[in-house]
Design a protein around this motif. Structure first.
Motif, PDB file in Angstrom:
ATOM      1  N   ILE A 170     -11.842  -5.386  -6.243  1.00 50.05           N
ATOM      2  CA  ILE A 170     -11.550  -6.287  -7.388  1.00 50.05           C
ATOM      3  C   ILE A 170     -11.908  -5.512  -8.842  1.00 50.05           C
ATOM      4  O   ILE A 170     -11.346  -5.203  -9.882  1.00 50.05           O
ATOM      5  N   ALA A 171     -13.191  -4.893  -8.716  1.00 51.22           N
ATOM      6  CA  ALA A 171     -13.863  -4.527  -9.722  1.00 51.22           C
ATOM      7  C   ALA A 171     -13.055  -2.999 -10.078  1.00 51.22           C
ATOM      8  O   ALA A 171     -13.372  -2.589 -11.238  1.00 51.22           O
ATOM      9  N   GLN A 172     -12.434  -2.571  -9.332  1.00 54.48           N
ATOM     10  CA  GLN A 172     -11.479  -1.223  -9.560  1.00 54.48           C
ATOM     11  C   GLN A 172     -10.400  -1.626 -10.357  1.00 54.48           C
ATOM     12  O   GLN A 172      -9.448  -0.610 -10.570  1.00 54.48           O
ATOM     13  N   GLY A 173      -9.916  -3.166 -10.324  1.00 56.18           N
ATOM     14  CA  GLY A 173      -8.771  -3.394 -10.992  1.00 56.18           C
ATOM     15  C   GLY A 173      -7.649  -3.382 -10.223  1.00 56.18           C
ATOM     16  O   GLY A 173      -6.477  -3.593 -10.417  1.00 56.18           O
ATOM     17  N   ARG A 174      -7.918  -3.574  -8.692  1.00 55.85           N
ATOM     18  CA  ARG A 174      -6.661  -3.637  -7.597  1.00 55.85           C
ATOM     19  C   ARG A 174      -6.316  -4.980  -7.622  1.00 55.85           C
ATOM     20  O   ARG A 174      -6.972  -5.854  -7.809  1.00 55.85           O
ATOM     21  N   SER A 175      -4.769  -5.035  -7.452  1.00 58.21           N
ATOM     22  CA  SER A 175      -4.253  -6.385  -7.179  1.00 58.21           C
ATOM     23  C   SER A 175      -4.502  -6.775  -5.751  1.00 58.21           C
ATOM     24  O   SER A 175      -4.876  -5.773  -5.003  1.00 58.21           O
ATOM     25  N   ASN A 176      -4.322  -7.838  -5.468  1.00 56.83           N
ATOM     26  CA  ASN A 176      -4.094  -8.320  -3.997  1.00 56.83           C
ATOM     27  C   ASN A 176      -3.327  -7.781  -3.088  1.00 56.83           C
ATOM     28  O   ASN A 176      -3.830  -7.311  -1.834  1.00 56.83           O
ATOM     29  N   ALA A 177      -2.155  -7.272  -3.509  1.00 57.83           N
ATOM     30  CA  ALA A 177      -1.280  -6.510  -2.689  1.00 57.83           C
ATOM     31  C   ALA A 177      -1.923  -4.765  -2.593  1.00 57.83           C
ATOM     32  O   ALA A 177      -1.745  -4.419  -1.296  1.00 57.83           O
ATOM     33  N   ALA A 178      -2.533  -4.374  -3.584  1.00 56.48           N
ATOM     34  CA  ALA A 178      -3.024  -3.060  -3.278  1.00 56.48           C
ATOM     35  C   ALA A 178      -4.367  -3.284  -2.518  1.00 56.48           C
ATOM     36  O   ALA A 178      -4.496  -2.452  -1.525  1.00 56.48           O
ATOM     37  N   MET A 182      -4.903  -1.345   1.128  1.00 54.42           N
ATOM     38  CA  MET A 182      -6.036  -0.498   1.393  1.00 54.42           C
ATOM     39  C   MET A 182      -6.854  -0.729   2.610  1.00 54.42           C
ATOM     40  O   MET A 182      -7.369   0.088   3.403  1.00 54.42           O
ATOM     41  N   LEU A 183      -7.062  -2.136   2.588  1.00 56.52           N
ATOM     42  CA  LEU A 183      -7.902  -2.458   3.895  1.00 56.52           C
ATOM     43  C   LEU A 183      -6.978  -2.909   5.183  1.00 56.52           C
ATOM     44  O   LEU A 183      -7.762  -3.304   6.051  1.00 56.52           O
ATOM     45  N   ALA A 184      -5.645  -2.698   4.997  1.00 55.63           N
ATOM     46  CA  ALA A 184      -4.815  -2.948   6.070  1.00 55.63           C
ATOM     47  C   ALA A 184      -5.159  -4.311   6.673  1.00 55.63           C
ATOM     48  O   ALA A 184      -5.333  -4.575   8.055  1.00 55.63           O
ATOM     49  N   ILE A 185      -4.857  -5.339   5.714  1.00 56.30           N
ATOM     50  CA  ILE A 185      -4.924  -6.706   6.095  1.00 56.30           C
ATOM     51  C   ILE A 185      -3.806  -7.329   5.377  1.00 56.30           C
ATOM     52  O   ILE A 185      -3.152  -6.700   4.444  1.00 56.30           O
ATOM     53  N   SER A 186      -3.514  -8.561   5.853  1.00 57.50           N
ATOM     54  CA  SER A 186      -2.402  -9.281   5.045  1.00 57.50           C
ATOM     55  C   SER A 186      -2.784  -9.844   3.810  1.00 57.50           C
ATOM     56  O   SER A 186      -4.151  -9.950   3.380  1.00 57.50           O
ATOM     57  N   GLU A 191      -6.144 -13.045   0.004  1.00 54.76           N
ATOM     58  CA  GLU A 191      -6.241 -14.284  -0.989  1.00 54.76           C
ATOM     59  C   GLU A 191      -7.438 -15.281  -0.575  1.00 54.76           C
ATOM     60  O   GLU A 191      -8.111 -15.799  -1.261  1.00 54.76           O
ATOM     61  N   LYS A 192      -7.629 -15.167   0.787  1.00 56.69           N
ATOM     62  CA  LYS A 192      -8.804 -16.360   1.392  1.00 56.69           C
ATOM     63  C   LYS A 192     -10.007 -15.432   1.064  1.00 56.69           C
ATOM     64  O   LYS A 192     -11.054 -16.184   0.591  1.00 56.69           O
ATOM     65  N   HIS A 193     -10.221 -14.258   1.129  1.00 56.49           N
ATOM     66  CA  HIS A 193     -11.360 -13.447   0.582  1.00 56.49           C
ATOM     67  C   HIS A 193     -11.635 -13.575  -0.789  1.00 56.49           C
ATOM     68  O   HIS A 193     -12.963 -13.987  -1.169  1.00 56.49           O
TER      69      HIS A 193
END
Length: 222
Positions: A170-178, A182-186, A191-193
């Motif tokens: 998030i601090a790097q400006g990444r969207s939820n989709a990104a 990157m973490l290979a999760i849904s 969104e829950k995290h």
């Protein structure tokens, strides 16, 4: 037998603004203190303290060459190398992390006052004398910032390793989709995290504040 007159407190001033530097010196001299050196940068401050061993050094936070936290770093080294010398940080700025480091060891003989909040010269002189004699003097606003920083650190400590990863992205400006990619999760797991991170950091929904931006700032400040 004649009574010995106590010697005046010996003071070193470190301030890069000439008018402020000279004004402080004149105020202290008029109040009976002995200003033994007036310098404009942290290197000269350390040399003056090493040579003269004053009772107290009054130090601005931001000085040459980078005008960031040279003064506070110098205050830390003086407090470490010459614990008998009081250090009174006197600045417009609150550098929370460096201030916390300065106070984390032995806070005796340490002070931190804000220039725009000192309304009475007598109170300032009392603070200088107190620090020179081993007291601790902190502006309430400095205390508030230190407490807030401690609270942020405690909140960040409650995050899980995965939540730390998400917050870093998030601090790097990444969207939820990104982040999901990157973490290979849904995206739903992301969104829950994110919701958990914002809740743990005490960031309630608001129409005025971008909670992701605030969360990123808290992470970077840590």
């Amino acid at each position: 037998m004649a009574r010995l007159t106590p010697r005046p407190l010996r003071v070193v001033i470190a301030e890069d603004a000439a008018i402020m530097r000279d004004g402080l010196a004149q105020i202290l001299i008029r109040r009976g203190l002995d200003v033994v050196a007036v310098v404009a940068d942290a290197a000269a401050l350390r040399c003056a303290v090493d040579e003269l061993l004053p009772d107290v050094a009054i130090i601005d936070v931001r000085m040459p060459p980078t005008h960031t936290d040279e003064g506070l770093r110098a205050a830390q080294s003086i407090h470490r190398d010459h614990p008998q010398v009081g250090v009174l940080v006197f600045s417009q700025y609150i550098e929370t992390r460096s201030a916390a480091e300065l106070l984390s060891g032995a806070p005796a003989g340490v002070g931190y006052l804000l220039k725009d909040r000192v309304a009475d010269v007598s109170d300032f002189i009392d603070a200088v004398i107190s620090v020179a004699r081993g007291g601790t003097v902190l502006d309430p606003e400095v205390v508030r910032h230190l407490f807030a920083a401690s609270h942020r650190a405690n909140a960040l400590a409650t995050l899980t390793p995965r939540e730390h990863e998400v917050l870093a992205l998030i601090a790097q400006g990444r969207s939820n989709a990104a982040i999901a990619s990157m973490l290979a999760i849904s995206a739903g797991v992301v969104e829950k995290h994110v919701a958990s991170v914002l809740a743990k950091l005490g960031l309630a929904p608001s129409d005025n504040d971008n909670r992701r931006v605030i969360a990123a700032i808290k992470y970077l400040e840590s």
